[in-house]
Write an enzyme that holds these catalytic residues in place. Structure first.
Site, PDB file in Angstrom:
ATOM      1  N   HIS A   1      -3.690  -5.349  -0.102  1.00 54.47           N
ATOM      2  CA  HIS A   1      -3.216  -5.911   1.159  1.00 54.47           C
ATOM      3  C   HIS A   1      -3.288  -7.436   1.134  1.00 54.47           C
ATOM      4  O   HIS A   1      -4.362  -8.019   0.984  1.00 54.47           O
ATOM      5  CB  HIS A   1      -4.035  -5.363   2.326  1.00 54.47           C
ATOM      6  CG  HIS A   1      -3.784  -3.902   2.566  1.00 54.47           C
ATOM      7  ND1 HIS A   1      -2.684  -3.443   3.247  1.00 54.47           N
ATOM      8  CD2 HIS A   1      -4.481  -2.802   2.169  1.00 54.47           C
ATOM      9  CE1 HIS A   1      -2.711  -2.124   3.287  1.00 54.47           C
ATOM     10  NE2 HIS A   1      -3.783  -1.714   2.638  1.00 54.47           N
TER      11      HIS A   1
ATOM     12  N   CYS B   1       0.832  -1.205   0.000  1.00 52.58           N
ATOM     13  CA  CYS B   1       0.000   0.000   0.000  1.00 52.58           C
ATOM     14  C   CYS B   1       0.872   1.262   0.000  1.00 52.58           C
ATOM     15  O   CYS B   1       1.513   1.561  -1.003  1.00 52.58           O
ATOM     16  CB  CYS B   1      -0.989  -0.032   1.158  1.00 52.58           C
ATOM     17  SG  CYS B   1      -2.401   1.097   0.930  1.00 52.58           S
TER      18      CYS B   1
ATOM     19  N   GLU C   1      -1.597  -9.094   3.700  1.00 59.21           N
ATOM     20  CA  GLU C   1      -1.141  -9.455   5.039  1.00 59.21           C
ATOM     21  C   GLU C   1      -2.257  -9.509   6.069  1.00 59.21           C
ATOM     22  O   GLU C   1      -1.997  -9.665   7.263  1.00 59.21           O
ATOM     23  CB  GLU C   1      -0.072  -8.446   5.489  1.00 59.21           C
ATOM     24  CG  GLU C   1      -0.593  -7.110   6.001  1.00 59.21           C
ATOM     25  CD  GLU C   1      -0.981  -6.106   4.924  1.00 59.21           C
ATOM     26  OE1 GLU C   1      -1.130  -4.916   5.269  1.00 59.21           O
ATOM     27  OE2 GLU C   1      -1.172  -6.503   3.758  1.00 59.21           O
TER      28      GLU C   1
END
Length: 250
Positions: free
Chosen positions: A177, A88, A179
């Site tokens: 994202h 990001c 994670e």
């Protein structure tokens, strides 16, 4: 093996990667730049991860530490050729710290949305074994609009032309994202900047919808995160071994 992590807000940490690191016995140090923590010497580390955050890459007046962070990213990627993973904001900083550009999007990407890998991604070591199409958590209003030199686009979406890129041999930026955990969406929903962006894009009552969508896709996201993590660690281990061989030869 030791990994350096740049963080810009406490709730944007390596997420599920923390579990993988712990299970593999890999040490990592988080530097909370927004709290004034200094950047350590890069030669102590084998890789650099740069996480997300609510600020924008050009907000150096409000966040002067961004200047030192960009310098460290340039040193890591261009000077030391360290394995780099930016997520990001970390993806945007990779572009901005080199000779790329980032700008506000006409239509922010927020929600659990589809991304598609490019043909080049299937030949890329980081994305090896990942599906061509997948769902991912998006929460950004800025995008990379000019690629840095030696960059290759590895993923795109209908609203974002550069969802992932590789710069050189071992530096990657990913806009979406990978994670996330089960706590990610509710935690980020409490960040004022994120809540404002969410309400402006999807309405004031959209958070439960995103939570439900993320929960539905979490298992597949976690599998993808593990594959990406393993692929990255393979690059980092090979780089570390090569550095060790070079020192031994001297």
């Amino acid at each position: 093996m030791r990994i350096l992590v740049f963080q810009h807000i406490a709730c944007e940490h390596p997420g599920i990667f923390r579990e993988f690191l712990q299970s593999d016995g890999i040490a990592w140090d988080a530097i909370e730049l927004d709290e004034g923590q200094p950047i350590p010497a890069l030669d102590r580390y084998d890789a650099l991860w740069v996480m997300g955050g609510p600020m924008d890459v050009w907000q150096t007046d409000q966040h002067p530490w961004l200047v030192a962070e960009k310098a460290a990213i340039r040193q890591a990627v261009l000077g030391r050729r360290m394995p780099y993973l930016g997520l990001c904001l970390g993806h945007q900083l990779l572009a901005d710290a080199l000779d790329g550009e980032c700008k506000l999007m006409a239509k922010p990407e927020i929600g659990v949305l589809g991304v598609e890998l490019t043909k080049e991604a299937h030949r890329d070591v980081l994305f090896r074994g990942l599906p061509t199409k997948a769902k991912a958590l998006q929460w950004h209003s800025v995008e990379v609009t000019k690629l840095p030199s030696q960059a290759t686009v590895l993923a795109r979406s209908p609203d974002c032309a550069v969802e992932a890129m590789r710069v050189g041999e071992r530096a990657w930026g990913i806009q979406y994202h990978v994670e996330i955990t089960g706590e990610t969406v509710p935690q980020w929903g409490c960040v004022p900047e994120y809540a404002k962006a969410l309400a402006g894009r999807l309405g004031a009552d959209a958070l439960p919808q995103i939570e439900a969508a993320a929960k539905q896709e979490l298992a597949s996201m976690t599998l993808a995160a593990r594959r990406l993590y393993d692929n990255f660690l393979g690059v980092a281990r090979a780089h570390k071994a090569a550095r060790g061989s070079g020192r031994a030869a001297q």
